[in-house]
Design an enzyme around this catalytic site. Sequence first.
Site, mmCIF file in Angstrom:
data_model
loop_
_atom_site.group_PDB
_atom_site.id
_atom_site.type_symbol
_atom_site.label_atom_id
_atom_site.label_comp_id
_atom_site.label_asym_id
_atom_site.label_seq_id
_atom_site.Cartn_x
_atom_site.Cartn_y
_atom_site.Cartn_z
ATOM 1 N N HIS A 172 97.301 34.607 15.550
ATOM 2 C CA HIS A 172 98.363 35.610 15.405
ATOM 3 C C HIS A 172 98.484 36.452 16.686
ATOM 4 C CE1 HIS A 172 100.585 38.788 12.977
ATOM 5 N NE2 HIS A 172 100.193 39.487 14.035
ATOM 6 N N GLU A 173 97.372 36.988 17.135
ATOM 7 C CA GLU A 173 97.432 37.880 18.303
ATOM 8 C C GLU A 173 97.809 37.112 19.565
ATOM 9 O OE1 GLU A 173 97.574 40.739 17.378
ATOM 10 O OE2 GLU A 173 96.504 40.635 15.464
ATOM 11 N N GLU B 50 99.631 50.864 19.913
ATOM 12 C CA GLU B 50 100.775 50.533 19.070
ATOM 13 C C GLU B 50 100.716 51.364 17.792
ATOM 14 O OE1 GLU B 50 101.217 46.535 17.485
ATOM 15 O OE2 GLU B 50 103.356 46.768 17.399
ATOM 16 N N ASN C 216 97.100 43.688 22.580
ATOM 17 C CA ASN C 216 97.245 44.190 23.957
ATOM 18 C C ASN C 216 97.295 43.033 24.947
ATOM 19 O OD1 ASN C 216 96.623 46.902 22.920
ATOM 20 N ND2 ASN C 216 94.577 46.038 22.688
ATOM 21 N N ALA D 262 93.500 43.652 14.144
ATOM 22 C CA ALA D 262 93.453 43.256 15.548
ATOM 23 C C ALA D 262 94.714 43.750 16.233
ATOM 24 C CB ALA D 262 93.361 41.731 15.663
ATOM 25 N N MET D 263 94.655 43.825 17.562
ATOM 26 C CA MET D 263 95.797 44.339 18.325
ATOM 27 C C MET D 263 96.010 43.484 19.568
ATOM 28 S SD MET D 263 98.203 46.498 18.759
ATOM 29 C CE MET D 263 99.281 46.309 20.174
ATOM 30 N N HIS E 45 101.465 36.588 19.828
ATOM 31 C CA HIS E 45 102.130 37.789 20.347
ATOM 32 C C HIS E 45 102.189 37.801 21.881
ATOM 33 C CE1 HIS E 45 102.937 40.257 16.889
ATOM 34 N NE2 HIS E 45 101.681 40.434 16.533
HETATM 35 N N1 BES Z 1 100.337 44.474 16.130
HETATM 36 C C1 BES Z 1 99.459 44.367 15.032
HETATM 37 C C2 BES Z 1 98.438 45.475 14.960
HETATM 38 C C3 BES Z 1 99.005 46.795 14.506
HETATM 39 C C4 BES Z 1 99.316 46.970 13.184
HETATM 40 C C5 BES Z 1 99.203 47.826 15.382
HETATM 41 C C6 BES Z 1 99.845 48.164 12.758
HETATM 42 C C7 BES Z 1 99.727 49.015 14.965
HETATM 43 C C8 BES Z 1 100.059 49.182 13.635
HETATM 44 C C9 BES Z 1 98.702 43.048 15.070
HETATM 45 O O1 BES Z 1 99.354 42.027 15.730
HETATM 46 C C10 BES Z 1 98.557 42.594 13.646
HETATM 47 O O2 BES Z 1 99.513 42.265 13.040
HETATM 48 N N2 BES Z 1 97.326 42.595 13.152
HETATM 49 C C11 BES Z 1 97.020 42.212 11.807
HETATM 50 C C12 BES Z 1 96.248 40.923 11.765
HETATM 51 C C13 BES Z 1 97.072 39.713 11.530
HETATM 52 C C14 BES Z 1 96.204 38.498 11.349
HETATM 53 C C15 BES Z 1 98.045 39.801 10.408
HETATM 54 C C16 BES Z 1 96.140 43.284 11.206
HETATM 55 O O3 BES Z 1 95.800 44.222 11.911
HETATM 56 O O4 BES Z 1 95.814 43.194 10.045
HETATM 57 ZN ZN ZN Z 2 100.877 41.166 14.740
#
Ligand code: BES
Ligand code: ZN
Length: 969
Positions: free
Chosen positions: A401-402, A232, A369, A366-367, A405
């Site tokens: 959070h993840e 992503e 997937n 975190a991601m 998703h």
């Molecule tokens: N989808 C994002 C990760 C992401 C962020 C991928 C930017 C590519 C670009 C993931 O769901 C996310 O939001 N992660 C947060 C953590 C969350 C607890 C707010 C992060 O990475 O900080």
């Molecule tokens: Zn997110």
Amino acid sequence: MSMARSAAVLVLGAVLVLTSPAAGDVGVDAMPRGGRKMMGAIGEARGVVVRYFAKGANVKAAAAAAPPPRPAPAPAGSPDQFRGQPRLPRFAAPRRYDLRLRPDLVACTFNGTVAIAVAVSAPSRFLVLNAADLSVDRGSIRFRDVAPKNVVIFADDEILVLEFAKELPLGEGVLNMKFNGTLNDQMRGFYRSLIVSFERVLFLSFIYLVPFDCSKYQYKGKMKNMAVTQFEPVDARRCFPCWDEPAFKAKFKISLEVPSELIALSNMPVANESVAGPIKSVLYEESPLMSTYLVAVVVGLFDYVEGVTPEGTKIRVYTQVGKSNQGKFALDVGLKSLALYKDYFGTPYPLPKLDMVAIPDFAAGAMENYGLVTFREVALVFDEQSSSESSKQNVAITVAHELAHQWFGNLVTMEWWTHLWLNEGFATWMSHLAVDSFFPQWNIWTQFLGDTTAGLRLDSLEESHPIEVEIHHASEIDEIFDAISYDKGASVIRMLQNYLGAERFQKALAAYIRKYAYSNAKTEDLWAVLEEKTGEPVKNLMTTWTKQQGYPVINANLKGDYLELEQAQFLLDGSSGPGMWIVPITSGCSSYDTQKKYLLKSKSDKLAIKDIASQCGTRDKGGNFWIKLNINQTGFYRVKYDDELAAALQNALQAKKLSLMDKIGIVEDAHALSMACKQTLTSLLRLLYAYLEETDYSVLSHINTVSLSVARISFDATPGLVGDIKQVMIKLLLQPAQKLGWDPKDGESHLDAMLRPVLLDSLVRLGHEKTINEGVRRFRIFLNDRNTSLLPPNIRKAAYLAVMQNVTSLNRSGYDDLLKVYRKSAESEEKARVLGVLCSCKDKNIVLESLNFLFSSEVRYQDAYYLLQGIPVETREIAWVWLKKNWDLISKIAGDTQVGGLIRYVVTLFTSNEKAAEFSSFFATRKRPAFERTLKQSLETVRINARWIQGIRSEPRLAQTVRELLQRP
Ligand code: BES
Ligand code: ZN
């Protein structure tokens, strides 16, 4: 590379044209791109959730932003017609990918084959898909067994255009190709991550006399590298050629060839595994329809803990070898989350298994997937002994959070990146809903106001952007993972839920998920379902919040028996923008028993006070009378009260009549109004003082950040008064700090454990001698006994900060001790904690040394940003000089996405228009699209502070008020 093939590669500007159909492969944009998202604070409490990437990076309103230059129109029938388009053409779409990948963890390369079942729906001679940083073997390309007559790669657009001699038959056919690439160290695409740290490798190579070679991490025959994907938003194309847009959902059948001793994971469970000596071949089950950005592969050495849901879904948490116990907390939250979301959405978790994996080098936090969620280590592992309480909360929020998703994002996916907020705003909101239900004692919705504050803060800049933002080019997507998509997004959802009611909202959301499952949706699709299910005018209301940047301040004036309300766009530069919103107004009068709700649809309105609440009709001024708008801060707006209403609220506050959330709202609005010079700093200080007896974690976290902001601005605005202002702040924070003490009390609450470090860190930063001395004393004991109960993880940072206060070039033993702690620790949390304090020092040479530490191999790319936190205002100039001097190196190391964040950290330490001009001229010749907007946003902040300073200097009663507050008992 053979002569014949190199002759076939003609470089035409940014375009590689391949004219010869000879076999071989072609390098696509081999230049490695820069590092990824920027990291924020380690799980140290900031009142809120921690995010690790360039959240603050700001994007101009899409509508207003100039689209990137388009190439001149191409003759129809030529591959050129596909250049410069924001999206792929839609006449061909993938249905199924058969993807085989073979990573070589020693050579750090990979190769692969892909067979894509493509449905052609309109006549064309072309197939257009994405590829970047890959060598595609063009001799291997076949569609329905026919080779293309021409293969063109447009590197700028990251697309591969296959031109065939004849029109393609309509219907489904298979596209085959082979490709290879590098397992890069940029934490994007298909990349390598080091299982052991650099210094450990160095150390081991020294001890065992194994030559140190960056690309061959083998120690005693064991693999030290792992191969990981992060796709992503648009990096799947860096791993395999594909239709890399969220709307092109397809089924994936993945297989891997990897060293036999390693664990190999992908989105789906293993269907078949065969070992042939040192190599095993793993085939995974076919996935349901999903977007490319959610495809994932992880190959490495791990231990795991495992659980099973009542429906039989297996969940595993994979950690470093030997640390599987530290995955138990995340596993527990994961199991609870799946159960809650299944009920909430009325839809079970869609896949047969769920893995959550800690990755040593990880750009974001975190991601999500599908079925294989990846985390940076500090966001997944929790250990009762060595982790802090805020880490625990961060793990819970991140897992929740993840996993949200998996429904909101993975099952139902945004149709295009314009609707990214549907993913991130909702996952942020849902994670709070889930964590509130698992840990009600954490008061997470009160803590959520930290997120709302971040959204309000960014959205009060001219350089903000609407929630729904137009995307013209893939390079713009990274920038919208910011406080607008996450925090404003989540906040307007909370506002809407509050307006519609929790139950109606849930039912409508479940209907939306069912309607769009395995498919894609736009923002208006959600509004349509909500409207249909609730009968409320959701679209009209919400469009004012999602298609328009900014938010209003409501001016509330008491005129006779009426309350007059007027809305105007709030901007921190003191101007007022043209925006108009449909504002869900809530109000309480003299009690919380009868609250009024209504929609403000025009610029201004007038409410009869007797209609707000019956008690208000017979108001007894000066007594128990107060009016609070935006009850519990559910609305995404600010309120400016007239003097009478403000005084009444301050009385109510002191008389402890207000809710925690309202107390936070009042001080946050006052802080912003003061920055915009709509209210004096003098009155803000008096208001702060009204919180003297506060004991709540969330409220004090906000008081704390506002206090630090005031102390910081007074350094430049009123240098003669800064010492006294700091004393006022110390007075405010000392009382609750003394109550808590340094040592945890038996059975104390999570929130008290979180509050202690907030107060101690600030007392140290504000220069409170006694706290500093105590911190240093405890650090000394800790140095001799790492297991001492005198310095548990929660308060360790305060002690480290205290040590840094006394460090100078001539007296650097404390600094060297901290470096030793860094080097000896194997915990990511500990390392991040030390990095986070190394610049917190008033000695210029030490700060410089710390900044340069960033260039050493001892700091992982992912951790570089911890270092730039907390540079004190006294040493900002050295940081700026360092940035200028090392610009080429820094911008190369930080890469496109991190570089903006770095600039922001340094630039926003300054507060004068002259300095803003200096930054402007320095960057004038170094402009890059990757940070242009972040730079503008940072310069805007500098100028806002310069204006605030002028305002503060003209306040006649400031000094007198400070003295008066100091003398009060
Ligand atoms: N989808 C994002 C990760 C992401 C962020 C991928 C930017 C590519 C670009 C993931 O769901 C996310 O939001 N992660 C947060 C953590 C969350 C607890 C707010 C992060 O990475 O900080
Ligand atoms: Zn997110």
